[in-house]
Design a protein around this motif. Structure first.
Motif, PDB file in Angstrom:
ATOM      1  N   PHE A  85      48.070  11.203 -13.066  1.00  0.00           N
ATOM      2  CA  PHE A  85      48.814  10.097 -12.458  1.00  0.00           C
ATOM      3  C   PHE A  85      49.420  10.579 -11.140  1.00  0.00           C
ATOM      4  CE2 PHE A  85      52.547   7.356 -11.897  1.00  0.00           C
ATOM      5  CZ  PHE A  85      51.918   6.124 -11.959  1.00  0.00           C
ATOM      6  N   LYS A  87      52.009   9.899  -8.421  1.00  0.00           N
ATOM      7  CA  LYS A  87      53.237   9.106  -8.322  1.00  0.00           C
ATOM      8  C   LYS A  87      53.395   8.405  -6.978  1.00  0.00           C
ATOM      9  CE  LYS A  87      55.752  11.877 -11.626  1.00  0.00           C
ATOM     10  NZ  LYS A  87      56.876  12.750 -11.915  1.00  0.00           N
ATOM     11  N   LYS A  90      51.109   5.512  -7.244  1.00  0.00           N
ATOM     12  CA  LYS A  90      51.245   4.868  -8.551  1.00  0.00           C
ATOM     13  C   LYS A  90      49.893   4.439  -9.116  1.00  0.00           C
ATOM     14  CE  LYS A  90      55.928   3.262  -7.836  1.00  0.00           C
ATOM     15  NZ  LYS A  90      56.829   2.123  -7.790  1.00  0.00           N
ATOM     16  N   LYS A  91      48.944   5.370  -9.066  1.00  0.00           N
ATOM     17  CA  LYS A  91      47.608   5.123  -9.621  1.00  0.00           C
ATOM     18  C   LYS A  91      47.125   6.356 -10.356  1.00  0.00           C
ATOM     19  CE  LYS A  91      45.709   1.696  -6.515  1.00  0.00           C
ATOM     20  NZ  LYS A  91      44.595   1.355  -5.654  1.00  0.00           N
TER      21      LYS A  91
END
Length: 172
Positions: A85, A87, A90-91
């Motif tokens: 992930f 940050k 946000k994917k």
């Protein structure tokens, strides 16, 4: 005296019916005598798979969004998806993906439900090996695009020989 005649009459009907069934069997046999042989000498000649054949899975790494839908719809939870992930964006980013074809049942659910169409079925069906671990394909092996079966030299020679046989049998 009448019961004997009735029995003889029913026996005659049974004989005629049995002869009819035997005649139908001979008709099928004679029909098969006029057909060309279907036998294929496998390693040297190969049949073309049907249009909807489910062969080896092809995976396009760049299209994958690591949604894990294919893992959830797989009846045996087979695909292994590793992701990270990120940050800042946000994917999820896909790290690795693998399928063990020794366990896969080739149901096609992963291809059908993939939202980005990064999976597809190929015509490749020669997946046998002596070592079971060779059937565990990672994203590199899954990304390899196989030759189409119709492009192989053995298939083309088989197609030309069968078309020649059919032309000679039609002209006779």
């Amino acid at each position: 005296m009448f019961p004997a005649i009735i029995k003889f009459q029913s026996y005659g009907q049974q004989v005629v019916e049995a002869a009819k069934y035997i005649g139908q069997g001979f008709a099928v046999t004679l029909d098969h005598l006029n057909r060309l042989p279907i036998t294929v000498q496998y390693p040297y000649e190969k049949n073309l798979p049907s249009e909807r054949f489910r062969g080896r899975i092809h995976f396009e790494f760049d299209k994958c969004i690591a949604c894990e839908v294919r893992v959830r719809v797989c009846p045996i939870n087979l695909p292994v998806v590793d992701w990270v992930f990120i940050k800042e964006v946000k994917k999820k980013k896909l790290k690795s993906y693998s399928i063990d074809f020794g366990v896969c049942i080739f149901c096609g659910n992963c291809i059908e439900y993939c939202p980005t169409n990064c999976l597809s079925m190929t015509e490749e069906y020669e997946l046998s090996s002596y070592d079971r671990h060779e059937l565990n394909y990672d994203q590199t092996a899954l990304g390899r695009i196989p030759l189409s079966v119709s492009q192989e030299i053995s298939i083309q020679s088989f197609l030309t020989s069968t078309s020649l046989l059919r032309q000679t049998s039609i002209s006779e």
